[in-house]
Design an enzyme around this catalytic site. Structure first.
Site, PDB file in Angstrom:
ATOM      1  N   LYS A  45       6.329  -3.575   8.772  1.00 49.22           N
ATOM      2  CA  LYS A  45       5.636  -2.336   8.398  1.00 49.22           C
ATOM      3  C   LYS A  45       4.194  -2.695   8.058  1.00 49.22           C
ATOM      4  O   LYS A  45       3.947  -3.429   7.099  1.00 49.22           O
ATOM      5  CB  LYS A  45       6.365  -1.719   7.198  1.00 49.22           C
ATOM      6  CG  LYS A  45       5.697  -0.511   6.564  1.00 49.22           C
ATOM      7  CD  LYS A  45       6.653   0.107   5.538  1.00 49.22           C
ATOM      8  CE  LYS A  45       5.962   0.992   4.518  1.00 49.22           C
ATOM      9  NZ  LYS A  45       5.300   2.150   5.077  1.00 49.22           N
ATOM     10  N   THR A  74       0.655   2.407   5.935  1.00 52.40           N
ATOM     11  CA  THR A  74       1.266   3.428   5.089  1.00 52.40           C
ATOM     12  C   THR A  74       0.444   4.693   5.262  1.00 52.40           C
ATOM     13  O   THR A  74      -0.753   4.621   5.562  1.00 52.40           O
ATOM     14  CB  THR A  74       1.353   3.002   3.614  1.00 52.40           C
ATOM     15  OG1 THR A  74       2.030   4.024   2.866  1.00 52.40           O
ATOM     16  CG2 THR A  74      -0.009   2.750   3.001  1.00 52.40           C
ATOM     17  N   GLU A  82       5.335   1.691  11.351  1.00 52.48           N
ATOM     18  CA  GLU A  82       6.116   1.951  10.135  1.00 52.48           C
ATOM     19  C   GLU A  82       7.535   1.420  10.279  1.00 52.48           C
ATOM     20  O   GLU A  82       8.355   1.563   9.378  1.00 52.48           O
ATOM     21  CB  GLU A  82       6.197   3.462   9.875  1.00 52.48           C
ATOM     22  CG  GLU A  82       4.922   4.074   9.348  1.00 52.48           C
ATOM     23  CD  GLU A  82       4.868   4.064   7.829  1.00 52.48           C
ATOM     24  OE1 GLU A  82       5.705   3.404   7.207  1.00 52.48           O
ATOM     25  OE2 GLU A  82       3.979   4.724   7.290  1.00 52.48           O
TER      26      GLU A  82
HETATM   27  C1  LIG Z   1       5.447   5.316  -4.077  1.00 49.42           C
HETATM   28  C2  LIG Z   1       4.236   6.099  -3.891  1.00 49.42           C
HETATM   29  O1  LIG Z   1       3.497   6.263  -4.842  1.00 49.42           O
HETATM   30  N1  LIG Z   1       3.942   6.676  -2.698  1.00 49.42           N
HETATM   31  C3  LIG Z   1       4.382   6.289  -1.450  1.00 49.42           C
HETATM   32  C4  LIG Z   1       3.916   6.993  -0.359  1.00 49.42           C
HETATM   33  C5  LIG Z   1       4.273   6.598   0.874  1.00 49.42           C
HETATM   34  N2  LIG Z   1       5.115   5.532   1.040  1.00 49.42           N
HETATM   35  C6  LIG Z   1       5.476   5.098   2.383  1.00 49.42           C
HETATM   36  O2  LIG Z   1       4.376   5.129   3.277  1.00 49.42           O
HETATM   37  C7  LIG Z   1       4.785   5.597   4.550  1.00 49.42           C
HETATM   38  C8  LIG Z   1       4.176   6.896   4.944  1.00 49.42           C
HETATM   39  O3  LIG Z   1       4.036   7.757   3.923  1.00 49.42           O
HETATM   40  C9  LIG Z   1       6.225   5.691   4.499  1.00 49.42           C
HETATM   41  O4  LIG Z   1       6.741   4.466   4.868  1.00 49.42           O
HETATM   42  C10 LIG Z   1       6.404   6.017   3.025  1.00 49.42           C
HETATM   43  O5  LIG Z   1       7.626   5.826   2.591  1.00 49.42           O
HETATM   44  C11 LIG Z   1       5.604   4.835  -0.056  1.00 49.42           C
HETATM   45  O6  LIG Z   1       6.367   3.862   0.074  1.00 49.42           O
HETATM   46  N3  LIG Z   1       5.214   5.226  -1.286  1.00 49.42           N
END
Ligand SMILES: CC(=O)Nc1ccn([C@@H]2O[C@H](CO)[C@@H](O)[C@H]2O)c(=O)n1
EC number: 3.5.1.135
Length: 108
Positions: A25, A28, A78
């Site tokens: 990955k 984000t 991702e």
């Molecule tokens: C924990 C926090 O504050 N916020 C986030 C926001 C996004 N993401 C990841 O980014 C990618 C696209 O959004 C996907 O893989 C999401 O799961 C995350 O892990 N945590």
């Protein structure tokens, strides 16, 4: 006078930790509130749930993307299918159209 605050921390849901550490990955996707990461800087990364530190990431690029313009290439970066990625983003950022792709590299 204006002051620029450079973020030095980022959180991820813990279910993504292994994909980040293995290099599967490499992006984000965040909303406006998290669009201020600066290319060339390094952030400390911890789990959102426990606040447990697990790596440092070098921020490479931050680019705006509309939800509707997400494509297979984003999904590949991702380590998801496009349908999975859209579902995840819809879950985290319901109704948000204006997003940002943050591309990073693991600091070894
Ligand atoms: C924990 C926090 O504050 N916020 C986030 C926001 C996004 N993401 C990841 O980014 C990618 C696209 O959004 C996907 O893989 C999401 O799961 C995350 O892990 N945590």
């Amino acid at each position: 006078m204006s002051t620029t605050i450079i973020p030095t921390e980022m959180t991820f849901f813990s279910r993504f930790e292994s994909d980040i550490l293995s290099g599967k990955k490499t992006i984000t996707i965040r909303d406006e509130a998290e669009s201020y990461y600066v290319p060339g800087t390094t952030v400390d990364v911890s789990t959102y749930e426990e606040g447990r530190w697990f790596c440092r990431l070098n921020i490479l690029t931050v680019d705006p993307i509309a939800f509707n313009d997400l494509n297979e290439f984003h999904a590949q970066q991702e380590n998801m299918t496009l349908a999975e990625l859209k579902a995840v983003i819809h879950d985290i950022y319901p109704g948000i159209e204006k997003l940002y792709v943050v591309n990073y590299a693991l600091v070894k």
